[in-house]
Design an enzyme around this catalytic site. Structure first.
Site, PDB file in Angstrom:
ATOM      1  N   ARG A  70       0.840  -1.184   0.000  1.00 49.16           N
ATOM      2  CA  ARG A  70       0.000   0.000   0.000  1.00 49.16           C
ATOM      3  C   ARG A  70       0.878   1.237   0.000  1.00 49.16           C
ATOM      4  NH1 ARG A  70      -1.757   0.669   4.561  1.00 49.16           N
ATOM      5  NH2 ARG A  70      -1.281  -1.338   5.487  1.00 49.16           N
ATOM      6  N   TYR A 211      -1.552  -3.361  -6.816  1.00 49.76           N
ATOM      7  CA  TYR A 211      -1.254  -4.225  -5.675  1.00 49.76           C
ATOM      8  C   TYR A 211      -2.228  -4.069  -4.497  1.00 49.76           C
ATOM      9  CZ  TYR A 211       1.708  -7.244  -2.855  1.00 49.76           C
ATOM     10  OH  TYR A 211       2.206  -8.296  -2.135  1.00 49.76           O
ATOM     11  N   LYS A 220      -9.411  -2.221   2.087  1.00 52.21           N
ATOM     12  CA  LYS A 220      -9.097  -1.064   2.927  1.00 52.21           C
ATOM     13  C   LYS A 220      -9.894   0.173   2.508  1.00 52.21           C
ATOM     14  CE  LYS A 220      -5.822  -3.497   4.895  1.00 52.21           C
ATOM     15  NZ  LYS A 220      -5.968  -4.029   6.251  1.00 52.21           N
ATOM     16  N   HIS A 240     -10.375  -2.138  12.005  1.00 51.72           N
ATOM     17  CA  HIS A 240      -9.287  -2.966  11.472  1.00 51.72           C
ATOM     18  C   HIS A 240      -9.017  -4.097  12.471  1.00 51.72           C
ATOM     19  CE1 HIS A 240      -4.849  -3.051   9.914  1.00 51.72           C
ATOM     20  NE2 HIS A 240      -5.598  -3.889   9.247  1.00 51.72           N
ATOM     21  N   SER A 262      -0.951  -3.647  10.367  1.00 47.08           N
ATOM     22  CA  SER A 262      -0.665  -4.654   9.352  1.00 47.08           C
ATOM     23  C   SER A 262       0.614  -5.414   9.692  1.00 47.08           C
ATOM     24  CB  SER A 262      -0.486  -3.992   7.987  1.00 47.08           C
ATOM     25  OG  SER A 262      -1.663  -3.349   7.604  1.00 47.08           O
ATOM     26  N   CYS A 264       1.333  -7.665  11.990  1.00 46.58           N
ATOM     27  CA  CYS A 264       1.690  -7.891  13.397  1.00 46.58           C
ATOM     28  C   CYS A 264       1.117  -9.217  13.874  1.00 46.58           C
ATOM     29  CB  CYS A 264       1.165  -6.773  14.286  1.00 46.58           C
ATOM     30  SG  CYS A 264       2.202  -5.318  14.289  1.00 46.58           S
ATOM     31  N   ASP A 287      -9.102  -9.573   9.358  1.00 48.85           N
ATOM     32  CA  ASP A 287      -8.620  -8.217   9.087  1.00 48.85           C
ATOM     33  C   ASP A 287      -9.610  -7.095   9.404  1.00 48.85           C
ATOM     34  OD1 ASP A 287      -6.456  -6.605   8.173  1.00 48.85           O
ATOM     35  OD2 ASP A 287      -7.448  -6.312   6.248  1.00 48.85           O
ATOM     36  N   ARG A 379       2.173 -12.014  -0.612  1.00 49.09           N
ATOM     37  CA  ARG A 379       0.844 -12.289  -0.070  1.00 49.09           C
ATOM     38  C   ARG A 379       0.223 -13.552  -0.647  1.00 49.09           C
ATOM     39  NH1 ARG A 379      -1.441  -8.548   3.895  1.00 49.09           N
ATOM     40  NH2 ARG A 379       0.186  -7.000   4.057  1.00 49.09           N
TER      41      ARG A 379
HETATM   42  O1  SAT Z   1      -2.406  -4.520   0.990  1.00 52.29           O
HETATM   43  S1  SAT Z   1      -3.471  -4.529   2.020  1.00 52.29           S
HETATM   44  O2  SAT Z   1      -3.761  -3.168   2.418  1.00 52.29           O
HETATM   45  O3  SAT Z   1      -4.676  -5.133   1.483  1.00 52.29           O
HETATM   46  C1  SAT Z   1      -2.974  -5.459   3.347  1.00 52.29           C
HETATM   47  C2  SAT Z   1      -2.427  -4.714   4.492  1.00 52.29           C
HETATM   48  O4  SAT Z   1      -1.503  -3.920   4.336  1.00 52.29           O
HETATM   49  O5  SAT Z   1      -2.895  -4.960   5.616  1.00 52.29           O
HETATM   50 MN    MN Z   2      -4.884  -5.174   7.589  1.00 50.80          MN
END
Ligand code: SAT
Ligand code: MN
Length: 595
Positions: A70, A211, A220, A240, A262, A264, A287, A379
């Site tokens: 991101r 991505y 998100k 979140h 993210s 963790c 998530d 991922r």
């Molecule tokens: O790339 S995402 O935002 O979907 C995953 C993340 O960073 O938690």
């Molecule tokens: Mn997340």
């Protein structure tokens, strides 16, 4: 266009976007298996998808090395007034941002097909669910959306002629001229990437990245940024958070929602298998949680997603066996390494390193290579239904009642393993000051401490000061039905840099203590930061952990915490008069307790 669209607003929006972006073709998705396979065939033909012999129905993708996470510094909350976006968001005035982006969108889909993806966040037709329509020029996005959301022609039926939806416009920003060969991973240079949200119009515009959260706009962008703004207006919560069900030996169920930044270990905790006998854990989401008060006054949560978009490196039978068993088939992998026998590999996977592999950039890799084989933010995209411990109630339209909230982050020092908030306001104080060391999921230096309130810093669609107030208001509304609030840190290290707590399945010991607190079965000792387990109250049976290490994990060093105060103050100062008085009071009381 392959079908006739009945919804008036959608019909004119499709036309508007097509006139602007000039795609060669328009295709409206129906979410079928045939459609998924058709997209894959296209991606295989152009060698963008690499089939994995070892995992049926699974494929590997490699992003452009510049497009791996991101892009928080290119993500915007565009409200008429800057104060509405607040100090934690990037802001550009809507008409200015739209002008810039309209220029970029002009002709941006030339040489490509424009896919119209109707999707539901939450079970199709549930009263809590929201409908989105993503328009994208990326077939990779289409198949990922198939897994991560409910893409279906039923969504269009539900919309009928006048139904409301959230428009999500996406382009990779790489038009093709006649005869031009497409690149492996089309995207635009960083300075042309924009991930924009217009919360007052419930509108999302994303340009230039293919991505994850930049491109799969249901996640998100919709389920957190736009939904959080809707939730505030409508009196619910979009957080979140993972959601799990813990069942005790007597069969009593507890539902836990936990917020961590993210990467963790949210996915690991969401699928954790307790090491303590008699306890059972089932996954509802890993998530995002949408929560509303139910008829009994309690807070009910649903997972709006349909799949997992999890970090691959570090995932193993040791750290997350249930995730590993989710990944056997029908999975899309991005930026993992490819082994010679046709499987994926990443750092931290079980067993020996392969003697040879192709790394995420497509180059030969051996254990001697200096760079990692998989990108640290590689991922997997996997259907939630494939998780062996997915809870049978995970798609219940009314959700599950939440007993416990957990906040946390990744900290090598200062924060102990677990503590409980004194009350709701104190819990909101803990959430609002949560801090974590940065990871590979966000662009920026690794290992710096950043305040990430409620793990929502990159995901709150309005002024975070108002968001704190919304949490306080929700607490007032919930009263004595409100979930109890805890803070955890699985990542504390010893003086010589080793993790003190084993984590993973042993985190069940900490969750068990929380459940016993909820039931009033155990006491706790008062400290300046909150309520800590009394010695002997954490179930450590069968755990090989020295008393000294256990003491170290639980240390509350008043000097360390006093040293944090200036940072908390300057964090709070950013919100100016949007910082709720009740949080100022919490800080005062905290300072007093520290002495
Ligand atoms: O790339 S995402 O935002 O979907 C995953 C993340 O960073 O938690
Ligand atoms: Mn997340």
């Amino acid at each position: 266009m392959n079908i006739t669209v009945k919804n008036k607003k959608l019909k004119s929006w499709i036309k508007e976007v097509a006139d602007l972006c000039k795609p060669d073709d328009i295709y409206v998705c129906n979410g079928s298996k045939e459609e998924y396979n058709l997209m894959l065939e296209k991606l295989l033909e152009s060698r963008i998808a690499i089939p994995l012999k070892k995992r049926p129905g699974s494929f590997l993708f490699r992003s452009d090395p510049s497009d791996v996470a991101r892009v928080e510094n290119r993500t915007y909350i565009s409200t008429p007034l800057k104060e509405e976006a607040g100090p934690m968001n990037n802001w550009i005035e809507p008409s200015e941002l739209k002008k810039t982006m309209l220029d970029l969108y002009k002709g941006c889909m030339k040489g490509r097909t424009m896919y119209v993806i109707p999707f539901s966040m939450g079970p199709v037709g549930s009263p809590i669910s929201k409908i989105g329509i993503e328009v994208s020029d990326s077939p990779y996005v289409v198949i990922n959306m198939h897994i991560m959301t409910r893409v279906s022609s039923r969504v269009l039926e539900l919309l009928s002629t006048d139904g409301e939806f959230i428009p999500c416009l996406h382009s990779v920003g790489a038009p093709l001229s006649k005869g031009q060969e497409d690149s492996q991973w089309p995207c635009a240079p960083i300075e042309q990437k924009y991930i924009s949200h217009f919360p007052e119009e419930n509108l999302i515009w994303s340009y230039g990245s293919g991505y994850g959260g930049n491109a799969l706009l249901g996640k998100k962008c919709l389920a957190l940024r736009i939904a959080s703004a809707m939730a505030r207006r409508e009196g619910w919560m979009a957080e979140h958070m993972l959601i799990l069900r813990l069942t005790g030996p007597e069969g009593k169920q507890y539902h836990i929602a936990a917020a961590f930044p993210s990467a963790c270990g949210k996915t690991n905790l969401a699928m954790m298998q307790p090491s303590i006998p008699g306890w059972k854990c089932e996954c509802i989401g890993d998530d995002i949680a949408w929560m509303k008060t139910g008829p009994d006054g309690r807070l009910y949560a649903i997972n709006p997603e349909n799949g997992f978009f999890g970090v691959a490196p570090g995932t193993s039978y040791n750290t997350n066996p249930m995730a590993m068993d989710t990944l056997n088939e029908n999975v899309l992998f991005t930026n993992c390494a490819l082994t010679d026998d046709g499987d994926v590999w990443w750092e931290g996977m079980d067993g020996d390193e392969p003697a040879h592999a192709i790394d995420w950039k497509g180059r030969d890799w051996t254990p001697e290579s200096v760079e990692e084989a998989a990108h640290p933010n590689a991922r997997f995209t996997a259907p939630a239904s494939q998780c062996p411990v997915i809870c049978k109630d995970w798609e219940k339209p009314e959700g599950v009642p939440i007993d416990i909230f957990i906040f946390g982050g990744r900290r090598g020092s200062v924060a102990p393993l677990v503590y409980e908030a004194y009350n709701w306001d104190h819990g909101v104080f803990l959430g609002s000051t949560a801090a974590s060391e940065t990871t590979a999921a966000n662009i920026g230096a690794l290992g710096n401490l950043r305040r990430d309130p409620f793990a929502m810093k990159p995901f709150c669609g309005y002024n975070m000061g108002d968001y704190f107030q919304h949490w306080l208001d929700m607490g007032d509304r919930l009263g004595d039905k409100a979930p109890r609030i805890f803070y955890v840190n699985w990542f504390r290290k010893s003086g010589d840099g080793k993790f003190l707590w084993p984590g993973f399945s042993d985190n069940s010991r900490v969750l068990k203590w929380m459940c016993e607190r909820v039931d009033g079965k155990v006491g706790a000792r008062e400290t300046p930061i909150g309520l800590l387990p009394d010695e002997g109250d954490l179930d450590l049976s069968g755990l090989d952990l020295s008393t000294d290490d256990m003491r170290e994990i639980m240390i509350v060093d008043t000097d360390d915490w006093k040293a944090e105060l200036p940072d908390i103050e300057s964090h709070f100062d950013k919100f100016g008069d949007r910082l709720p008085e009740r949080l100022k009071k919490q800080l005062q009381e905290f300072r007093k307790r520290l002495g």
